[in-house]
Enzyme design. Structure first.
Site, PDB file in Angstrom:
ATOM      1  N   LYS A  60       0.847  -1.209   0.000  1.00 13.89           N
ATOM      2  CA  LYS A  60       0.000   0.000   0.000  1.00 13.89           C
ATOM      3  C   LYS A  60       0.874   1.249   0.000  1.00 13.89           C
ATOM      4  CE  LYS A  60      -3.836   2.055   2.665  1.00 13.89           C
ATOM      5  NZ  LYS A  60      -4.630   1.921   3.913  1.00 13.89           N
ATOM      6  N   SER A  99      -9.582   1.830   3.158  1.00 13.80           N
ATOM      7  CA  SER A  99      -8.738   2.571   2.249  1.00 13.80           C
ATOM      8  C   SER A  99      -7.760   1.698   1.457  1.00 13.80           C
ATOM      9  CB  SER A  99      -7.949   3.638   3.015  1.00 13.80           C
ATOM     10  OG  SER A  99      -7.075   3.039   3.947  1.00 13.80           O
ATOM     11  N   SER A 105      -9.589  -0.466   7.459  1.00 11.46           N
ATOM     12  CA  SER A 105      -9.072  -0.279   6.100  1.00 11.46           C
ATOM     13  C   SER A 105      -8.332  -1.475   5.508  1.00 11.46           C
ATOM     14  CB  SER A 105      -8.158   0.948   6.036  1.00 11.46           C
ATOM     15  OG  SER A 105      -8.917   2.124   5.958  1.00 11.46           O
TER      16      SER A 105
END
Lengths: 96, 491
Positions: free
Chosen positions: B84, B159, B183
């Protein structure tokens, strides 16, 4: 609960955010709605309840005061918008 | 959809790839090339990656093959992983999904990523995220929206939506996400993969671009539970660079995957089965609970009475912490600079233009909650109610070993549906935020599909440092069901 335009401008200044008039109006509505929603915790009885700022049972984590590995100077300033002689260059803080 | 019997290398799990590399069936270069070709094939539709580091990955794969020939047998040697974009990777652009960090190349690597590299893994690319991890759909990314591989018109969750979509679309064997209020777990649920949030302090946060420092935790997103255990093995443990990392020893998490959950006490909180939950989600989760009972677990009805306070508490605490954390973005040390003549004007300009709409909103909310006159009513009160939420979990875990619930009240929603309504978007996290407030651990695993063939996730929660128990429960469920083996079909 309703945030006024003036209050939103004040918060934007505290947060150092340049906002357009459209944004100020938008945030006045959105933040008011979110704060209204958050109001529901005001009714919870928390007398004699301590706060939880963090969840770990650790406190005052220390290490020996010894020099460890450091970033090389050129790596530290490599991403700067403006750098000179290994320093970050900023606009003058004090005005004449 | 189809059940996979892997025919392409990119379809493999991490543990299957490790086995293939070890027995010499293929090389790390073959594996990396296969994943890169898959990215080339489908990422135009999925948009999971912000940056693909193909050349560096192939160089490292070649090095891994050489090392293996010399006898190196580190557990993740030659395994390509997606990371990420809120995790710092030395020399690879890291933006946190924000224009304010466009072009930023970190001078160091996050500890969690470094430990995976130390175990032999290589970084194949950086995945899309809501800007600074603030969002539940990736629609707040400063760059583009990621599409759910199961239905390209729908969000992947967020997210860590890029990391979850990449794994679901076989564009990565596994990935890292971060979980501040759900997330990792929520996008894993919406994409039909496994997502784990370790206990707060289990994995070092050093090099993670901070959102809410008392809540953030890095976790694996994988194709099955064994892979989650393998990655946690490499990542977990104390780090002198993070004073909030726990000094507790790290067990071999794969050893907990026994398949035996006889007598496991499974709590089912009444407060997590609410109006507004999609009926297909409720049916799938209740069926999964019956399945756990069939495996010998004991189902125990429980209560977590302060559940309905968790979302407002979360949004006050997370945004307060964010407003402080994001004050470092001033256009001087990293990111594009400003053009104003005066220093303060430059700060305002860089921040006003570099941050996106939702990030500015959260900074404003947090700044307000911390400001003079409002601190006690908002931030202080939220911290006290946080204590009550944490006590709910502590009381529950005195009686049960794990708690199960849906991960998300809905399956993947259409792109654009909630984009202009922050409160509706915040409700996507209603079942996940309490865990971050309490600092405990959780995992989301696939447990079915709705009438639109969209995946449903089962959330299994455990106490602080209870990772072995939740992995054991998740693995026992997974190995006696077939949901995790399904993959979306992408043309």
């Amino acid at each position: 609960m309703k945030l006024s335009i003036e209050e939103v401008r004040h918060v934007a200044e505290l947060a150092k955010l340049e906002l357009s008039d459209d944004e100020i109006n938008h945030y006045a509505l959105q933040l008011s709605a979110i704060l209204d929603y958050a109001e529901q915790i005001q009714g919870v009885d928390t007398s004699s309840v301590p706060p939880t700022p963090y969840v770990l049972p650790l406190s005052n984590v220390m290490r020996d005061d010894e020099l460890g590995e450091c970033l090389p100077n050129e790596a530290a300033v490599a991403n700067a918008a403006d750098a000179k002689n290994g320093y970050f260059r900023v606009r003058a803080i004090f005005e004449e | 959809m189809k059940n996979t019997t892997a025919t392409e290398l990119y379809q493999l799990t991490v543990h299957a790839a490790v086995a293939g590399l070890t027995s010499g069936d293929f090389s790390a270069v073959d594996l990396t090339r296969s994943v890169l070709a898959r990215i080339e094939q489908v990422d135009g539709q999925v948009c999971a990656y912000l940056t693909v580091a193909g050349e560096q990955a192939l160089e490292q794969a070649e090095a891994a093959d050489r090392l293996r020939a010399e006898g190196d047998s580190r557990p993740l040697l030659g395994i390509p992983l997606a990371i990420k974009d809120v995790l710092s990777t030395e020399g690879i652009v890291t933006t946190a999904g924000s224009k304010i960090l466009e072009g930023y190349r970190p001078p160091y690597t996050a500890t969690a990523v470094q430990r995976l590299k130390d175990a032999g893994a290589l970084v194949i690319g950086k995945t899309n995220t809501d800007e600074f991890a603030m969002g539940s759909s990736t629609e707040n990314s400063g760059y583009f929206t990621t599409h759910n591989p199961w239905n390209l018109d729908r969000v992947p969750g967020g997210s860590s939506g890029g990391s979850a979509a990449a794994v679901a679309a076989d564009e990565a064997l596994a990935s890292l996400g971060t979980d501040t209020g759900g997330s990792v777990r929520q996008p894993a649920s919406l994409c039909g993969v496994v997502g784990m949030k370790p206990s707060y302090g289990r994995v070092s946060r050093y090099g993670l671009i901070a959102y809410g420092s008392s809540l953030d935790q890095i976790g694996p997103i994988t194709k099955d539970v064994e892979d989650a255990a393998l990655i946690l093995n490499a990542m977990a443990g104390h780090d002198a660079h993070d004073s909030t990392s726990l000094p507790a020893p790290v067990p071999d998490y794969t050893a907990s995957l026994t398949g035996d959950i006889h007598g496991l006490r499974v709590g089912v909180p009444a407060e997590y089965f609410i109006d507004g939950m999609e009926p297909d989600v409720e049916t799938a989760v209740r069926t999964a609970i019956e399945h756990l009972a069939g495996l010998g677990a004991e189902i125990v009805p429980i209560h977590l009475p302060n559940t309905d306070k968790a979302l407002p508490v979360y949004y006050l605490i997370a945004t307060a912490e964010a407003s402080a954390n994001l004050s470092r973005f001033d256009g001087i040390r990293f990111g594009p600079g400003g053009k104003a003549d005066r220093l303060l004007d430059n700060y305002r300009q860089v921040r006003g233009r570099g941050f996106g709409r939702e990030v500015k909103q959260r900074i404003m909310l947090g700044t307000y909650a911390l400001s003079a006159g409002y601190y006690d009513a908002y931030y202080g009160k939220a911290q006290q109610v946080r204590t009550l939420i944490k006590r709910d979990f502590e009381a529950a875990f005195a009686d049960v070993d794990v708690i199960v619930s849906p991960t998300s009240p809905t399956t993947a929603f259409p792109i654009g549906e909630k984009a202009d309504d922050p409160l509706a978007m915040y409700l996507a996290d209603i079942f996940t935020v309490s865990l971050n407030l309490s600092g405990m651990c959780g995992i989301s695993i696939p447990c079915g599909f709705d009438r639109n063939s969209l995946p449903i996730g089962l959330q299994i929660l455990g106490p602080s440092l209870g990772e072995e128990t939740i992995l054991r429960a998740a693995h026992a469920y997974e190995q006696t069901t077939e949901w995790h083996a399904r993959r979306p079909i992408l043309a």
